[in-house]
Design a protein around this motif. Sequence first.
Motif, mmCIF file in Angstrom:
data_model
loop_
_atom_site.group_PDB
_atom_site.id
_atom_site.type_symbol
_atom_site.label_atom_id
_atom_site.label_comp_id
_atom_site.label_asym_id
_atom_site.label_seq_id
_atom_site.Cartn_x
_atom_site.Cartn_y
_atom_site.Cartn_z
ATOM 1 N N ALA A 44 0.831 -1.206 0.000
ATOM 2 C CA ALA A 44 0.000 0.000 0.000
ATOM 3 C C ALA A 44 0.866 1.256 0.000
ATOM 4 C CB ALA A 44 -0.927 -0.006 1.214
ATOM 5 N N ALA A 45 1.951 1.241 0.805
ATOM 6 C CA ALA A 45 2.837 2.404 0.876
ATOM 7 C C ALA A 45 3.532 2.642 -0.458
ATOM 8 C CB ALA A 45 3.863 2.210 1.992
ATOM 9 N N LEU A 46 4.007 1.553 -1.077
ATOM 10 C CA LEU A 46 4.696 1.698 -2.358
ATOM 11 C C LEU A 46 3.733 2.135 -3.450
ATOM 12 C CD1 LEU A 46 7.115 -1.381 -2.316
ATOM 13 C CD2 LEU A 46 7.617 1.012 -1.770
ATOM 14 N N ASP A 47 2.528 1.583 -3.446
ATOM 15 C CA ASP A 47 1.531 2.004 -4.430
ATOM 16 C C ASP A 47 1.227 3.489 -4.292
ATOM 17 O OD1 ASP A 47 1.217 -0.388 -5.760
ATOM 18 O OD2 ASP A 47 -0.435 -1.083 -4.497
ATOM 19 N N GLU A 48 1.147 3.941 -3.042
ATOM 20 C CA GLU A 48 0.875 5.361 -2.804
ATOM 21 C C GLU A 48 1.998 6.229 -3.357
ATOM 22 O OE1 GLU A 48 -0.056 8.434 0.923
ATOM 23 O OE2 GLU A 48 0.328 6.311 1.283
ATOM 24 N N ARG A 49 3.243 5.798 -3.143
ATOM 25 C CA ARG A 49 4.374 6.585 -3.652
ATOM 26 C C ARG A 49 4.405 6.592 -5.176
ATOM 27 N NH1 ARG A 49 9.270 4.183 0.171
ATOM 28 N NH2 ARG A 49 8.190 4.411 2.173
ATOM 29 N N LEU A 50 4.154 5.421 -5.768
ATOM 30 C CA LEU A 50 4.276 5.308 -7.220
ATOM 31 C C LEU A 50 3.180 6.050 -7.966
ATOM 32 C CD1 LEU A 50 5.267 1.534 -7.535
ATOM 33 C CD2 LEU A 50 6.744 3.508 -7.845
ATOM 34 N N THR A 51 2.028 6.206 -7.332
ATOM 35 C CA THR A 51 0.903 6.858 -8.006
ATOM 36 C C THR A 51 0.734 8.317 -7.600
ATOM 37 O OG1 THR A 51 -0.622 6.032 -6.301
ATOM 38 C CG2 THR A 51 -0.341 4.685 -8.276
ATOM 39 N N ALA A 52 1.510 8.768 -6.617
ATOM 40 C CA ALA A 52 1.401 10.155 -6.177
ATOM 41 C C ALA A 52 1.935 11.093 -7.251
ATOM 42 C CB ALA A 52 2.179 10.348 -4.874
ATOM 43 N N ALA A 53 1.455 12.315 -7.231
ATOM 44 C CA ALA A 53 1.960 13.318 -8.166
ATOM 45 C C ALA A 53 3.440 13.568 -7.882
ATOM 46 C CB ALA A 53 1.164 14.605 -8.028
ATOM 47 N N PRO A 54 4.243 13.763 -8.916
ATOM 48 C CA PRO A 54 5.673 14.005 -8.671
ATOM 49 C C PRO A 54 5.907 15.299 -7.905
ATOM 50 C CG PRO A 54 5.106 14.376 -10.984
ATOM 51 C CD PRO A 54 3.908 13.764 -10.348
ATOM 52 N N PRO A 212 12.266 4.438 -21.072
ATOM 53 C CA PRO A 212 11.862 4.642 -19.681
ATOM 54 C C PRO A 212 10.394 4.278 -19.530
ATOM 55 C CG PRO A 212 11.823 6.725 -20.838
ATOM 56 C CD PRO A 212 12.288 5.678 -21.844
ATOM 57 N N GLY A 213 9.879 4.358 -18.313
ATOM 58 C CA GLY A 213 8.464 4.039 -18.136
ATOM 59 C C GLY A 213 8.061 4.012 -16.689
ATOM 60 N N PRO A 214 6.764 3.938 -16.432
ATOM 61 C CA PRO A 214 6.260 3.901 -15.056
ATOM 62 C C PRO A 214 6.566 2.573 -14.376
ATOM 63 C CG PRO A 214 4.458 3.597 -16.606
ATOM 64 C CD PRO A 214 5.670 3.937 -17.423
ATOM 65 N N LEU A 215 6.725 2.622 -13.065
ATOM 66 C CA LEU A 215 6.993 1.432 -12.269
ATOM 67 C C LEU A 215 5.699 0.936 -11.624
ATOM 68 C CD1 LEU A 215 10.292 2.459 -10.407
ATOM 69 C CD2 LEU A 215 10.013 1.477 -12.694
ATOM 70 N N GLN A 216 5.614 -0.364 -11.445
ATOM 71 C CA GLN A 216 4.478 -0.981 -10.766
ATOM 72 C C GLN A 216 5.014 -2.022 -9.785
ATOM 73 O OE1 GLN A 216 1.561 -2.563 -13.473
ATOM 74 N NE2 GLN A 216 1.590 -0.762 -14.796
ATOM 75 N N VAL A 217 4.417 -2.048 -8.597
ATOM 76 C CA VAL A 217 4.865 -2.981 -7.563
ATOM 77 C C VAL A 217 4.200 -4.334 -7.779
ATOM 78 C CG1 VAL A 217 4.911 -3.493 -5.102
ATOM 79 C CG2 VAL A 217 5.234 -1.155 -5.895
ATOM 80 N N HIS A 218 5.017 -5.374 -7.840
ATOM 81 C CA HIS A 218 4.513 -6.743 -7.936
ATOM 82 C C HIS A 218 5.286 -7.589 -6.924
ATOM 83 C CE1 HIS A 218 2.042 -6.093 -11.530
ATOM 84 N NE2 HIS A 218 3.027 -5.350 -11.978
ATOM 85 N N LEU A 219 4.846 -7.549 -5.665
ATOM 86 C CA LEU A 219 5.508 -8.321 -4.609
ATOM 87 C C LEU A 219 4.731 -9.612 -4.371
ATOM 88 C CD1 LEU A 219 6.298 -5.498 -2.007
ATOM 89 C CD2 LEU A 219 7.794 -6.432 -3.772
ATOM 90 N N ASN A 220 5.454 -10.707 -4.247
ATOM 91 C CA ASN A 220 4.811 -11.982 -3.967
ATOM 92 C C ASN A 220 4.109 -11.939 -2.616
ATOM 93 O OD1 ASN A 220 5.686 -13.169 -6.357
ATOM 94 N ND2 ASN A 220 7.617 -13.844 -5.440
ATOM 95 N N ASP A 221 2.899 -12.461 -2.572
ATOM 96 C CA ASP A 221 2.144 -12.494 -1.327
ATOM 97 C C ASP A 221 1.615 -13.913 -1.116
ATOM 98 O OD1 ASP A 221 0.739 -11.937 0.943
ATOM 99 O OD2 ASP A 221 -0.914 -10.906 -0.070
ATOM 100 N N ASP A 222 2.520 -14.803 -0.710
ATOM 101 C CA ASP A 222 2.171 -16.204 -0.475
ATOM 102 C C ASP A 222 2.020 -16.523 1.009
ATOM 103 O OD1 ASP A 222 2.337 -16.724 -3.222
ATOM 104 O OD2 ASP A 222 4.501 -17.049 -3.096
#
Length: 251
Positions: A44-54, A212-222
């Motif tokens: 959630a924290a990383l998603d918030e950072r990645l989608t926040a306005a620069p 270049p391009g936008p980053l997206q978080v894909h962390l394993n959640d097992d």
Amino acid sequence: MTASETRQRTPWGFGVFTLLMVAIFIGLGVWQLQRRIEKHALIAALDERLTAAPVPLPPTSQWSVLTADRDEFRRVSFTGTYESRLDAMVYSSGSAIRPDISGPGTWAFLPVRLPTGETLAVNAGFVANTMQDRNQQDRAVTQLITGKPVAMTGYIRFPVASGMLTPDVEHAKRLWFARDHLAMAQALGWEKVAPFYVDLETPVPANGIPRPGPLQVHLNDDHLQYAITWFTLAFAVAIAFGVWWRRRPRA
């Protein structure tokens, strides 16, 4: 100790062992559930950072207090000029945070001069350079070095040092196998650079290379699956002990 006394004590010893194993398995299951909560909070924290306005790139006075836990993946905007210096390429077999990148290639790392005079390392994007060919990398980055300031947006990242299993740097190709921009700066004479680098999001070159391009978080959640496994083992051990207890020979 007689054989009868040994048989009488064995069930209690086996019971203590079973209780210990059940407690360990339940503890591991609870630990996995706690890790799941922590992982969800991190995502959630990383998603918030990645989608926040620069936000504007932090000033030099704040660079020393930036940390990976608090500041990595923050979107920043700044203006800089690609310097006419040796670039570096970093091998990549794909990216867990760039879903548009697949297959082997290289990341193009270049020094950028900020208006205030400091040097910032920038990962300008991906080059589909399967053979890590230096000439192909040179053609990709040459177009970026125009001597003109460019408005850029990207993500703050922190260096990853080489480990014991990391291949050695191929200096002839200026090819690294870890995103250690500090080592690149020292080896290639970029002078003193910021303690972080920037993964570029925009602008994209006209021909799309480097990309270049936008980053997206894909962390394993097992963790839930692991927790269920540990709880199942605890239940199975308890059931096995119960069956053994009912069928054990009586004195």
